[in-house]
Scaffold this motif. Structure first.
Motif, PDB file in Angstrom:
ATOM      1  N   ILE A  14     -13.118  18.915  21.690  1.00  0.00           N
ATOM      2  CA  ILE A  14     -13.185  17.719  20.650  1.00  0.00           C
ATOM      3  C   ILE A  14     -14.713  16.388  21.555  1.00  0.00           C
ATOM      4  O   ILE A  14     -14.035  15.417  21.129  1.00  0.00           O
ATOM      5  CB  ILE A  14     -12.009  16.884  19.610  1.00  0.00           C
ATOM      6  CG1 ILE A  14     -11.018  16.662  20.679  1.00  0.00           C
ATOM      7  CG2 ILE A  14     -11.541  17.984  18.737  1.00  0.00           C
ATOM      8  CD1 ILE A  14     -10.314  16.210  20.538  1.00  0.00           C
TER       9      ILE A  14
ATOM     10  N   THR B  34     -18.806   9.246  18.967  1.00  0.00           N
ATOM     11  CA  THR B  34     -18.327   7.590  18.314  1.00  0.00           C
ATOM     12  C   THR B  34     -18.593   7.065  19.791  1.00  0.00           C
ATOM     13  O   THR B  34     -18.749   6.212  18.870  1.00  0.00           O
ATOM     14  CB  THR B  34     -16.721   8.659  18.884  1.00  0.00           C
ATOM     15  OG1 THR B  34     -16.184   9.082  17.471  1.00  0.00           O
ATOM     16  CG2 THR B  34     -15.786   6.771  18.340  1.00  0.00           C
TER      17      THR B  34
ATOM     18  N   THR C 262     -20.396   3.775  18.277  1.00  0.00           N
ATOM     19  CA  THR C 262     -20.476   2.269  18.101  1.00  0.00           C
ATOM     20  C   THR C 262     -21.426   1.311  19.619  1.00  0.00           C
ATOM     21  O   THR C 262     -21.776  -0.016  18.752  1.00  0.00           O
ATOM     22  CB  THR C 262     -18.462   2.406  19.648  1.00  0.00           C
ATOM     23  OG1 THR C 262     -17.984   3.256  18.808  1.00  0.00           O
ATOM     24  CG2 THR C 262     -17.819   0.967  19.964  1.00  0.00           C
TER      25      THR C 262
ATOM     26  N   ASN D 142      -1.829  22.260  18.789  1.00  0.00           N
ATOM     27  CA  ASN D 142      -3.254  21.802  19.292  1.00  0.00           C
ATOM     28  C   ASN D 142      -3.243  20.639  17.980  1.00  0.00           C
ATOM     29  O   ASN D 142      -4.369  20.097  18.209  1.00  0.00           O
ATOM     30  CB  ASN D 142      -3.437  23.000  19.384  1.00  0.00           C
ATOM     31  CG  ASN D 142      -4.529  22.705  20.675  1.00  0.00           C
ATOM     32  OD1 ASN D 142      -4.268  21.661  21.807  1.00  0.00           O
ATOM     33  ND2 ASN D 142      -5.207  23.253  20.945  1.00  0.00           N
TER      34      ASN D 142
ATOM     35  N   LEU E  60      -5.139  17.232  18.906  1.00  0.00           N
ATOM     36  CA  LEU E  60      -6.916  16.847  18.959  1.00  0.00           C
ATOM     37  C   LEU E  60      -6.899  15.698  18.009  1.00  0.00           C
ATOM     38  O   LEU E  60      -7.830  14.928  18.587  1.00  0.00           O
ATOM     39  CB  LEU E  60      -7.608  18.212  18.799  1.00  0.00           C
ATOM     40  CG  LEU E  60      -6.967  19.734  19.391  1.00  0.00           C
ATOM     41  CD1 LEU E  60      -8.590  20.273  19.180  1.00  0.00           C
ATOM     42  CD2 LEU E  60      -7.983  19.057  21.337  1.00  0.00           C
TER      43      LEU E  60
ATOM     44  N   ILE F 293      -6.088  12.795  19.353  1.00  0.00           N
ATOM     45  CA  ILE F 293      -6.580  11.880  20.943  1.00  0.00           C
ATOM     46  C   ILE F 293      -8.053  11.554  20.042  1.00  0.00           C
ATOM     47  O   ILE F 293      -8.010  10.445  20.241  1.00  0.00           O
ATOM     48  CB  ILE F 293      -6.681  13.091  21.186  1.00  0.00           C
ATOM     49  CG1 ILE F 293      -5.853  13.611  22.301  1.00  0.00           C
ATOM     50  CG2 ILE F 293      -8.382  13.204  22.480  1.00  0.00           C
ATOM     51  CD1 ILE F 293      -5.837  14.505  23.083  1.00  0.00           C
ATOM     52  N   LEU F 294      -8.136  11.987  18.782  1.00  0.00           N
ATOM     53  CA  LEU F 294      -9.014  11.639  18.366  1.00  0.00           C
ATOM     54  C   LEU F 294      -9.262  11.044  17.659  1.00  0.00           C
ATOM     55  O   LEU F 294     -10.253   9.389  17.431  1.00  0.00           O
ATOM     56  CB  LEU F 294      -9.790  12.093  17.713  1.00  0.00           C
ATOM     57  CG  LEU F 294     -11.464  12.722  16.278  1.00  0.00           C
ATOM     58  CD1 LEU F 294     -13.203  12.278  18.271  1.00  0.00           C
ATOM     59  CD2 LEU F 294     -12.032  13.962  15.878  1.00  0.00           C
TER      60      LEU F 294
ATOM     61  N   TYR G 209      -8.959   7.644  19.847  1.00  0.00           N
ATOM     62  CA  TYR G 209     -10.980   6.511  20.440  1.00  0.00           C
ATOM     63  C   TYR G 209     -12.021   6.050  18.653  1.00  0.00           C
ATOM     64  O   TYR G 209     -12.008   5.531  19.480  1.00  0.00           O
ATOM     65  CB  TYR G 209     -11.289   8.087  20.823  1.00  0.00           C
ATOM     66  CG  TYR G 209     -11.270   8.302  21.619  1.00  0.00           C
ATOM     67  CD1 TYR G 209     -11.954   7.564  23.564  1.00  0.00           C
ATOM     68  CD2 TYR G 209     -10.927   9.988  22.479  1.00  0.00           C
ATOM     69  CE1 TYR G 209     -11.857   8.252  24.463  1.00  0.00           C
ATOM     70  CE2 TYR G 209     -10.297  10.129  23.600  1.00  0.00           C
ATOM     71  CZ  TYR G 209     -11.173   9.677  24.735  1.00  0.00           C
ATOM     72  OH  TYR G 209     -10.853   9.648  26.229  1.00  0.00           O
ATOM     73  N   ALA G 210     -11.345   6.539  18.392  1.00  0.00           N
ATOM     74  CA  ALA G 210     -11.607   6.078  16.635  1.00  0.00           C
ATOM     75  C   ALA G 210     -11.046   4.926  16.747  1.00  0.00           C
ATOM     76  O   ALA G 210     -11.860   3.892  16.500  1.00  0.00           O
ATOM     77  CB  ALA G 210     -11.200   6.751  15.566  1.00  0.00           C
TER      78      ALA G 210
ATOM     79  N   ALA H 122     -12.599   2.511  19.458  1.00  0.00           N
ATOM     80  CA  ALA H 122     -14.267   1.790  18.993  1.00  0.00           C
ATOM     81  C   ALA H 122     -14.085   0.925  17.544  1.00  0.00           C
ATOM     82  O   ALA H 122     -15.067   0.317  17.687  1.00  0.00           O
ATOM     83  CB  ALA H 122     -14.937   3.751  18.566  1.00  0.00           C
TER      84      ALA H 122
ATOM     85  N   LEU I  37     -13.058  -2.294  17.961  1.00  0.00           N
ATOM     86  CA  LEU I  37     -14.373  -3.201  19.256  1.00  0.00           C
ATOM     87  C   LEU I  37     -15.433  -3.390  18.462  1.00  0.00           C
ATOM     88  O   LEU I  37     -15.541  -4.909  18.206  1.00  0.00           O
ATOM     89  CB  LEU I  37     -14.572  -2.161  20.293  1.00  0.00           C
ATOM     90  CG  LEU I  37     -15.627  -2.520  21.330  1.00  0.00           C
ATOM     91  CD1 LEU I  37     -15.805  -4.060  22.161  1.00  0.00           C
ATOM     92  CD2 LEU I  37     -16.724  -1.309  21.737  1.00  0.00           C
TER      93      LEU I  37
END
Lengths: 203, 199
Positions: A64, A71, A75, B3, B7, B10-11, B14-15, B18, B21
């Motif tokens: 991924i 992303t 951002t 799995n 995944l 994890i994504l 991150y999103a 972001a 922020l």
């Protein structure tokens, strides 16, 4: 280490050598001011995304990595867009759709994938900065040539982008070669620059 | 299966980071962006109003249209002109135009204030030559030349040109028929329309 910085300026220039990011290169360079604006936005996004990608590279599963890189890039692009709209509205209007399009500028994902995800933070930052400056230089030179020939003027900002002003370079008697600010002028200028780069590098 | 969930989580992290922020940057820049938009609107109103308008008054019509009425005197007896925003659907965006009217509802000047049309084609609606040709036009003349009017459409951007022209025309019709606006008898002051480019 210094090589990571300088290679992007001429030897591995993203536009002239790697031929990446041609869409914004051709589209925004109708004035020198637009060229610098786009360039600076790309320098910022590219350097920041390279740093972040390099920092997080160990925690990113390879399956991924592309969505995560995108992303990160998206951002920073959104930050640039918001900050530009707030502080340099004229430029933000001029560049319009091209700012969001930095997300899909292949230079940025290309450097994340090919360099930042395999190298240390400092090297990645220098790589991003160098590539960004190489990109900006090409955009500035193209913008200058196209604007002077196509409109007879030169638009710059002082400091840098904040207060745009226009110099009438060729005077009022000049009949502008409109072709130069239209798409064909972009291709012509880019082609000539690539040829000049080839001459320089062959020596 | 396990799995995919891993995944996905994890994504999501991150999103999420972001998103947080971006939310912070947005709250910091939003007031400033709004302020810029407001200043730009004021500037646009000043630019399109007839020069003898000195006192401005904002009026909201019953259908929600905000019209700025310009008066030539402090007592607000002599209407010098009007300004209001026209919105037309262009090729890829809504084209918003600030329109200034003379007291007899001919156009004094227009200014395209926002659009996201095709760069290099529809964006030319913001060019001076295009906007200038509206000056002095009566309602009947407000059509692009292809539709039998007197507005020269931009080559390759007929849809964008039409969006501006038709929205201005609609606004002119609405305001001239409105009974809610203060009006004065048509004045003799004419706008110089002889400099309208013909190409």
């Amino acid at each position: 280490m210094i090589k990571e910085f300088t290679k992007g300026i001429l030897k591995e220039n993203p536009v002239l050598v790697q031929a990446l990011g041609l869409c914004p290169t051709l589209a925004v360079t109708s004035t020198a001011y637009n060229g610098i604006g786009m360039g600076i936005a790309v320098i910022f996004v590219l350097t920041m995304s390279n740093i972040i990608v390099s920092l997080i590279k160990k925690t990113v599963p390879s399956k991924i990595r592309i969505p995560i890189f995108i992303t990160v890039i998206a951002t920073f692009v959104t930050i640039v867009k918001l900050v530009m709209a707030a502080y340099t509205p004229a430029l933000s209007k001029q560049l319009g759709i091209f700012i969001p399009l930095i997300v899909v500028n292949c230079i940025i994902l290309g450097r994340a994938e090919a360099f930042a995800s395999k190298n240390g933070v400092l090297a990645s930052a220098l790589d991003g900065l160098g590539m960004g400056i190489g990109f900006t230089l090409v955009l500035f030179v193209m913008g200058t040539i196209r604007e002077i020939l196509g409109s007879g003027t030169l638009t710059l900002g002082f400091p840098l982008l904040v207060n745009p002003f226009t110099i009438n370079v060729l005077g009022n008697g000049y009949n502008p070669a409109l072709l130069m600010i239209l798409p064909p002028g972009g291709f012509l200028t880019l082609g000539i620059l690539m040829w000049l780069k080839q001459l320089l590098l062959e020596k | 299966m396990k799995n995919i969930v891993r995944l996905g989580v994890i994504l999501m992290i991150y999103a999420g980071v972001a998103g947080a922020l971006l939310g912070w940057v947005y709250t910091k820049t939003a007031p400033k962006i709004e302020e810029q938009a407001r200043m730009e609107r004021q500037q646009a109103i000043k630019e399109v109003m007839p020069p003898d308008a000195k006192v401005f008054e904002e009026k909201t019509l019953s259908d929600g249209t905000v019209v700025v009425v310009g008066y030539a005197d402090d007592a607000k007896t002599q209407v010098a002109g009007y300004a209001a925003e026209a919105v037309g659907t262009g090729f890829s965006s809504d084209v918003r135009t600030m329109v200034g009217f003379l007291p007899d509802f001919r156009i004094n000047a227009i200014k395209v204030i926002s659009q996201n049309e095709t760069p290099g084609l529809g964006t030319h609606t913001q060019d001076e030559w295009f906007q200038k040709q509206f000056s002095g036009k009566t309602i009947d003349e407000l059509l692009v030349n292809k539709d039998g009017g007197k507005i020269q459409a931009i080559t390759g951007a007929t849809i964008s040109s039409r969006a501006v022209t038709n929205s201005v025309r609609k606004l002119a019709e609405k305001l001239s028929q409105s009974t809610e606006l203060p009006k004065t008898a048509p004045q003799t002051a004419a706008v110089d329309s002889t400099q309208t480019p013909q190409n």
